[in-house]
Design an enzyme around this catalytic site. Structure first.
Site, PDB file in Angstrom:
ATOM      1  N   SER A 161       0.850  -1.192   0.000  1.00 40.46           N
ATOM      2  CA  SER A 161       0.000   0.000   0.000  1.00 40.46           C
ATOM      3  C   SER A 161       0.882   1.238   0.000  1.00 40.46           C
ATOM      4  O   SER A 161       2.019   1.200   0.506  1.00 40.46           O
ATOM      5  CB  SER A 161      -0.873   0.019   1.256  1.00 40.46           C
ATOM      6  OG  SER A 161      -1.512   1.266   1.398  1.00 40.46           O
ATOM      7  N   TYR A 187      -0.041  -0.439  10.756  1.00 44.05           N
ATOM      8  CA  TYR A 187      -0.421  -0.829   9.391  1.00 44.05           C
ATOM      9  C   TYR A 187       0.678  -0.420   8.403  1.00 44.05           C
ATOM     10  O   TYR A 187       1.100  -1.221   7.564  1.00 44.05           O
ATOM     11  CB  TYR A 187      -1.752  -0.172   9.005  1.00 44.05           C
ATOM     12  CG  TYR A 187      -2.209  -0.507   7.595  1.00 44.05           C
ATOM     13  CD1 TYR A 187      -2.572  -1.807   7.247  1.00 44.05           C
ATOM     14  CD2 TYR A 187      -2.271   0.479   6.599  1.00 44.05           C
ATOM     15  CE1 TYR A 187      -2.995  -2.110   5.958  1.00 44.05           C
ATOM     16  CE2 TYR A 187      -2.696   0.174   5.310  1.00 44.05           C
ATOM     17  CZ  TYR A 187      -3.056  -1.122   4.992  1.00 44.05           C
ATOM     18  OH  TYR A 187      -3.472  -1.427   3.711  1.00 44.05           O
TER      19      TYR A 187
END
Ligand SMILES: NC(=O)c1ccc[n+]([C@@H]2O[C@H](COP(=O)([O-])OP(=O)(O)OC[C@H]3O[C@@H](n4cnc5c(N)ncnc54)[C@H](O)[C@@H]3O)[C@@H](O)[C@H]2O)c1
Length: 319
Positions: A161, A187
């Site tokens: 990501s 994350y």
């Protein structure tokens, strides 16, 4: 020495079906983690539509039944099957890899969790986002190495990501034992670890003919955002004051979100390409660090010595 960036004729709006148009995957085998929902399901659907045989790894195989039935009802296509896989459990990963025989043309490490509000630990004592997004996939890649080697040119595709731009991997405190837990840093760090995983595999397994690349799929409304509260969704421009989700022009459909994944997993356009990071179906530029950026790959995420260090850390956790 500058290396030329890989390009493809596809862009941010291309769908996974378009990217595999005219590509025949008959007789090819794919493993897609988290393939029962979101981007993973669209990747599996597109690979099967092009003739591939897809095995979905999912915690609940019944959740893939609708997709399995849909593909089975389309004559002349490939197939989709599902088997139990919990990436937070090394024994589940081992059982899954034992159930795979024959060659695997590509492992798509797609499953993930984002922004779990509180620090949670798995059975190996790893923070859950890092354990799911990175460690489970590392264990899975190790377990499937022989299957990838058995393919003509095995590929590993790691769905990372642009969130990786927000945090390097913190080798001093990866499990948030000394610093306060922050769900976004956790994350982001796990997504940096994903790019480092692809970098490490490219470096170590190239001699086996195995290639590995990482990617940013784009922004797509999926169940990934389930841990976000309304306030956060509003701040992202994804919800209006009345609580309605907003479809924005920069959001992709899941079919568009799966396009870069299937390009890297199955398109002949990227034959032999390895150790790269893609977004919107193009190789991204390397940027010195992530500060204030939403595009590109941070130099710390493709750093070979960091990839080696993470490989050792992951190996110790699994020993
Ligand atoms: N949606 C986005 O905007 C976006 C943006 C950037 C990156 N990504 C990445 O794309 C990937 C797919 O996400 P998505 O948006 O399709 O979300 P999603 O929630 O639909 O898919 C994630 C899948 O991972 C599975 N999963 C979670 N924990 C697991 C575990 N322990 N074992 C096995 N499977 C597990 C879930 O069941 C689910 O099927 C993720 O890696 C995510 O980080 C998504």
């Amino acid at each position: 020495m500058s290396v030329q960036r890989m390009t493809s004729p596809y862009d941010s709006r291309s769908t996974a079906f378009e990217v595999l148009e005219g590509v025949d995957l008959t007789g090819r085998h794919y493993v897609v983690t988290g393939g029962a929902s979101g981007i993973g399901a669209e990747s599996a659907r597109a690979l099967a539509r092009a003739g591939g045989q897809v095995l979905i790894g999912t915690r609940d195989p019944t959740s893939a039944q609708a997709l399995i039935d849909e593909v089975a009802a389309a004559p002349g296509r490939g197939s989709v099957q599902a088997a139990a896989l919990d990436l937070t459990s090394p024994s589940s990963v081992a059982a899954f890899t034992r159930s795979v025989d024959g060659a695997v043309d590509a492992l798509v490490a797609n499953a993930g969790v984002m922004a779990i509000p509180t620090r949670q630990l798995t059975s190996v004592g790893w923070e859950t986002q890092l354990a799911t997004n990175y460690l489970g996939h590392f264990a899975l890649a190790l377990g499937l190495r022989d299957r990838l080697r058995a393919a003509e040119a095995g590929r590993v595709v790691v769905v990372s990501s642009s969130a990786h731009l927000r945090s390097p991997f913190d080798f001093d405190d990866p499990q948030f034992e000394r610093r306060p837990y922050d769900r976004w840093t956790a994350y982001s760090q796990s997504k940096t670890a994903d790019v480092l995983l692809a970098t490490g595999i490219a470096e170590r397994w190239g001699g086996d003919g195995i290639v590995a690349n990482a990617l940013m799929p784009g922004w797509i409304t999926t169940r990934l955002q389930r841990h976000l509260d309304d306030e956060t969704l509003r701040s992202m421009g994804a919800m209006d004051e009345e609580g309605n989700r907003i479809e924005q022009s920069f959001y992709k459909t899941p079919q568009q979100g799966a396009s870069t994944t299937v390009l890297l997993a199955a398109s002949p356009l990227v034959d032999g390409v390895t150790g790269r990071y893609f977004e919107d179906n193009q190789e991204a530029a390397t940027v010195p660090d992530g500060a204030g950026r939403t595009n590109g790959v941070a130099a710390y995420a493709v750093d070979r010595s960091a990839a080696g260090r993470l490989w050792d850390l992951g190996s110790s956790a699994l020993a």
